[in-house]
Motif scaffolding. Sequence first.
Motif, mmCIF file in Angstrom:
data_model
loop_
_atom_site.group_PDB
_atom_site.id
_atom_site.type_symbol
_atom_site.label_atom_id
_atom_site.label_comp_id
_atom_site.label_asym_id
_atom_site.label_seq_id
_atom_site.Cartn_x
_atom_site.Cartn_y
_atom_site.Cartn_z
ATOM 1 N N ARG A 3 0.839 -1.195 0.000
ATOM 2 C CA ARG A 3 0.000 0.000 0.000
ATOM 3 C C ARG A 3 0.873 1.243 0.000
ATOM 4 O O ARG A 3 1.735 1.397 0.856
ATOM 5 N N PRO A 4 0.673 2.152 -0.964
ATOM 6 C CA PRO A 4 1.466 3.375 -0.985
ATOM 7 C C PRO A 4 1.007 4.364 0.062
ATOM 8 O O PRO A 4 -0.159 4.389 0.435
ATOM 9 N N GLN A 5 1.921 5.192 0.538
ATOM 10 C CA GLN A 5 1.586 6.260 1.463
ATOM 11 C C GLN A 5 1.657 7.620 0.775
ATOM 12 O O GLN A 5 1.157 8.597 1.284
ATOM 13 N N ALA A 197 6.946 -1.962 7.923
ATOM 14 C CA ALA A 197 6.689 -3.400 8.042
ATOM 15 C C ALA A 197 5.409 -3.609 8.860
ATOM 16 O O ALA A 197 5.437 -3.569 10.088
ATOM 17 N N GLN A 198 4.315 -3.847 8.178
ATOM 18 C CA GLN A 198 3.023 -3.929 8.856
ATOM 19 C C GLN A 198 2.895 -5.169 9.741
ATOM 20 O O GLN A 198 2.061 -5.214 10.636
ATOM 21 N N GLU A 206 1.434 4.938 13.320
ATOM 22 C CA GLU A 206 2.880 5.057 13.148
ATOM 23 C C GLU A 206 3.315 4.937 11.696
ATOM 24 O O GLU A 206 4.461 5.245 11.353
ATOM 25 N N GLN A 207 2.407 4.505 10.832
ATOM 26 C CA GLN A 207 2.735 4.381 9.415
ATOM 27 C C GLN A 207 2.822 5.742 8.729
ATOM 28 O O GLN A 207 3.423 5.860 7.658
ATOM 29 N N VAL A 213 3.896 0.837 2.587
ATOM 30 C CA VAL A 213 3.625 -0.148 3.634
ATOM 31 C C VAL A 213 3.632 -1.534 3.018
ATOM 32 O O VAL A 213 2.893 -1.804 2.070
ATOM 33 N N ALA A 214 4.493 -2.409 3.535
ATOM 34 C CA ALA A 214 4.528 -3.798 3.104
ATOM 35 C C ALA A 214 3.760 -4.633 4.124
ATOM 36 O O ALA A 214 4.022 -4.546 5.320
#
Length: 236
Positions: A3-5, A197-198, A206-207, A213-214
């Motif tokens: 997922r991109p941030q 690192a999810q 915190e993301q 996000v992996a």
Amino acid sequence: MIRPQLHEPLQTEFTCVLFDMDGTLVDSAKGVTESAATALDMVGAEVPDPETLLTFVGPPMIESFRSLPGMTEERAQLALKHYRKAYADSGAKQAQLFHGVTEVLNQLGHRLPLAIATSKVEDQALRVAEFLGIDQHFVDICGASDANGRATKRDVIEESLQRLRTKEVNVDSPVMVGDRIYDVQGAAAFGIPTVFAQWGYGTQEEQAGAAAVACQPHDLIQLLSSDKATQQSVGQ
């Protein structure tokens, strides 16, 4: 799933990868939380509930101790000494790799120089890496050091980059992989993007600030080594 941030795709021409350890490569929660509880009990402090103890995994332990109600600096430092002894005696032996990490290191290590930048005390980080059989994958393993004044994640990343330069690793475009806000913020201080690192111990909040996000370790192979595949996955 990745997922991109950010609105723009994560640029993937990286020259090296810095990995956090606890919560990213290693599932160390049991050993860390039990050692922290032992340390707090040794100094007569109230031991927090399991959920709160879990937040101690990743950040510098002294900061977690300092955050507790009624904890003086002297007491926190004493607790830290007890924690390190308990962790060295038994906690470290409870660590295990997250599923898929070995494959990730095998594949990425053939393409990019890898290093560890962890808030864990360096000698403990070295012992854990050797115990789990992953030390050979890394050009350098850098951790916190009281003697050398490395206490924050920023300090550790700065030292890690310097060591890599000394070893003639190209650090023009590094990327950080970590599971806590300390990783994101520490890397950002040097303009380094972080892949969050999810699967680790960080919260969704915190993301914020991470470049991507992996969801599982295997995602890192695609995200960090294949431009075309990454461009197709990011944004799906």
